[in-house]
Write an enzyme that holds these catalytic residues in place. Structure first.
Site, short mmCIF file in Angstrom:
data_model
loop_
_atom_site.label_atom_id
_atom_site.label_comp_id
_atom_site.label_asym_id
_atom_site.label_seq_id
_atom_site.Cartn_x
_atom_site.Cartn_y
_atom_site.Cartn_z
N GLU A 1 11.21 16.53 13.71
CA GLU A 1 11.74 16.49 12.35
C GLU A 1 11.02 17.56 11.53
O GLU A 1 9.80 17.50 11.37
CB GLU A 1 11.42 15.09 11.81
CG GLU A 1 12.23 14.62 10.69
CD GLU A 1 11.90 13.17 10.33
OE1 GLU A 1 10.84 12.65 10.73
OE2 GLU A 1 12.71 12.56 9.63
N LYS B 1 0.87 -1.18 0.00
CA LYS B 1 0.00 0.00 0.00
C LYS B 1 0.90 1.23 0.00
O LYS B 1 1.57 1.51 0.97
CB LYS B 1 -0.90 0.02 1.25
CG LYS B 1 -2.00 1.08 1.10
CD LYS B 1 -2.38 1.76 2.39
CE LYS B 1 -1.39 2.72 2.94
NZ LYS B 1 -1.26 4.01 2.25
N CYS C 1 14.09 11.36 5.62
CA CYS C 1 14.26 10.97 7.04
C CYS C 1 15.69 11.20 7.50
O CYS C 1 15.94 11.26 8.70
CB CYS C 1 13.95 9.49 7.24
SG CYS C 1 12.32 9.07 6.72
N GLU D 1 11.37 1.62 9.40
CA GLU D 1 12.30 2.70 9.08
C GLU D 1 11.54 3.99 9.39
O GLU D 1 10.68 4.41 8.64
CB GLU D 1 12.70 2.58 7.61
CG GLU D 1 14.01 3.26 7.31
CD GLU D 1 13.81 4.61 6.68
OE1 GLU D 1 13.70 5.59 7.45
OE2 GLU D 1 13.74 4.68 5.45
C1 SIN Z 1 14.10 8.26 3.60
O1 SIN Z 1 13.96 9.45 3.63
O2 SIN Z 1 13.40 7.52 4.31
C2 SIN Z 1 15.09 7.55 2.71
C3 SIN Z 1 16.13 8.38 2.19
C4 SIN Z 1 17.23 7.63 1.48
O3 SIN Z 1 17.06 6.52 0.98
O4 SIN Z 1 18.32 8.16 1.44
#
Ligand code: SIN
Length: 496
Positions: free
Chosen positions: A397, A186, A298, A264
């Site tokens: 964040e 999804k 992230c 993650e």
């Molecule tokens: C992400 O922002 O979760 C992944 C970034 C990346 O693969 O460098």
């Protein structure tokens, strides 16, 4: 308002709006749809299926039925099919990039890069498929043969984010397929079109019906879809990229069926510039790491710590580079930063800037308002000095193009502040002192440490975090293990 998405003539079939279940493109059980919009102007690109729990269950039925044959297929055969998918992704780089940049807002050049980044995981895991080795253990007692084999866990549910609509799904699906698992997925409600196009290419590559299934769902119906997978004992693994609260919810809700999990989650990456760093390299590294996807990653440096001795020189160089960043719609060839994904993202970024200024920060570059003249979701990159740990941007964040600079005085002090966060995904630092490099790399609490480098991501390396940033690794040989379990086979009474 609607907008048109133009692809290579004859490849309009890459724009799919239906679910793909058991080898068929199908409407949702409830007949509902939701609109996918272009974040540059909020125009509707296309409506897609708004799935229900029934659709999610149908996807698992298909994946479950396909599992035994896919699991038992020779590894070389699985590898070849995944390789064909890889070739097809590379061949359709331009069309996929257009879809990514239209639904996600990433400038076209960056979207092209994302397609190759996604493809690199697919190629890597096609190659790993034939290397899922086990072990033979020297038996400590007579008359036994002790072996260890790796087996696919079963049906995998992949729930993916909007910020890298191609790369994040690729690095979940490819290892799952390589391991011999079948998949239900999804994609994020903001960016389902890229995933649907990738599935279309996988279908063309000849992946057997049911090995790969996708359902799309809006923000409102996502809980029903994912909830169905959480409670279904046939789903043996959930792999998720997204926020920490949602990751924790998935961990709690999958406890009853004890699923394997890869999470993650969010980050709050420190970027440290020591007094012995090469400042030009540090500025270049920060520009790369921070402004990739407009700061919507992230692993984006969220807190920049600069030693007092080089603070002013660093800020001056950074401001000069930031002044050259062009903001604009993904279609503008010179755009380096596109729109943010939606109004909620813009609100958070502006809230962080205002809060920092209220608490004594100085806006060296940028604005406290959005760039409304460009569209509803555009913001200016911002550089704030005098950042402190009281500010919201030190703890949350920001997920946008904001650089808060903190001044520090000693290595011990900066390590303590850098680690003073529940998150632990990525850390960056710049130093030319070899002893410090090893000391600081060991001291930073994160799954990834980038030393004198702003772009570390690679299909060959393990990507993932510690603490509230989650667990599990994507990419590299470790990434395959996430989709396998270890079976010990003990044969006794061996006749010699
Ligand atoms: C992400 O922002 O979760 C992944 C970034 C990346 O693969 O460098």
């Amino acid at each position: 308002m609607t907008s048109t998405l133009t692809l290579t003539p004859a490849r309009d079939d890459l724009i799919q709006s239906r679910n793909f279940i058991g080898g068929h493109w199908c409407e949702g059980a409830d007949g509902r749809t939701f609109a996918v919009v272009d974040p540059a102007d909020d125009s509707v690109i296309v409506p897609v299926v708004d799935s229900s729990g029934a659709d999610a269950k149908a996807a698992v039925d298909a994946a479950s039925a396909a599992f035994p044959a896919w699991r038992d297929a020779p590894a070389r055969q699985r590898a070849q099919l995944i390789k064909r998918w890889h070739a097809s992704i590379v061949e359709h780089q331009e069309d996929l990039a257009r879809i990514i940049s239209r639904e996600q807002g990433k400038p076209l050049a960056e979207a092209r890069g994302e397609v190759l980044y996604a493809a690199s995981y697919v190629e890597w895991f096609a190659e790993e498929a034939v290397r899922a080795y086990g072990d033979v253990i020297p038996a400590p007692v007579d008359g036994r043969r002790m072996t260890v084999v790796k087996e696919p866990v079963g049906v995998v549910a992949a729930v993916t984010p909007w910020n890298f609509p191609a790369a994040m799904i690729a690095r979940k699906i490819a290892p799952a397929l390589a391991a011999g698992c079948t998949v239900v997925c999804k994609p994020a409600e903001d960016t389902p079109l890229t995933s649907l196009a990738l599935l279309r290419l996988a279908q063309e590559a000849g992946l057997p019906a049911g090995t790969l299934n996708i359902v799309t769902a809006s923000r409102e119906t996502t809980p029903a879809v994912v909830g169905q997978w959480l409670k279904d004992p046939r789903v043996r693994k959930i792999t998720f990229t997204g926020s920490t609260p949602v990751g924790k919810h998935l961990a709690r809700e999958s406890a009853d069926t004890l699923k394997k999990l890869s999470l993650e989650l969010g980050g709050n990456a420190p970027f440290i510039v020591f007094e012995d760093a090469d400042l030009d390299a540090a500025v270049a590294g920060l520009m790369t790491a921070k402004f990739r996807n407009g700061g919507q990653t992230c692993v984006s440096p969220n807190r920049v710590f600069v030693h007092g001795a080089v603070h002013d020189a660093f800020v001056a160089k950074l401001a000069e580079r930031m002044a050259k960043l062009t903001v604009g719609p993904a279609t503008r060839p010179d755009a380096l930063i596109g729109p943010m994904i939606n109004a909620r993202a813009v609100d958070k970024i502006l809230r962080h800037i205002e809060d920092a200024l209220d608490k004594g920060g100085r806006l060296v570059f940028g604005s406290t308002r959005g760039l409304g003249q460009l569209g509803p979701n555009f913001v200016s990159p911002a550089l704030i000095t005098g950042a402190t740990t009281e500010m919201a941007l030190a703890h949350e964040e920001t997920f946008g193009p904001v650089v808060p600079v903190f001044r520090f005085g000693s290595e011990a002090e900066v390590i303590e502040i850098a680690n003073a966060t529940p998150y632990g995904l990525a850390s960056y630092f710049y130093s030319n002192d070899i002893d410090r490099v090893w000391r600081v790399a060991a001291a930073l609490e994160s799954g990834i440490v980038a030393v004198n480098e702003g772009a570390f991501a690679s299909e060959a390396a393990p990507f993932g975090g510690v603490k509230d940033s989650g667990y599990g690794r994507e990419g590299s040989r470790y990434g395959l293990d996430e989709y396998m379990h270890t079976k010990y086979v003990c044969q006794g009474n061996l006749k010699r």
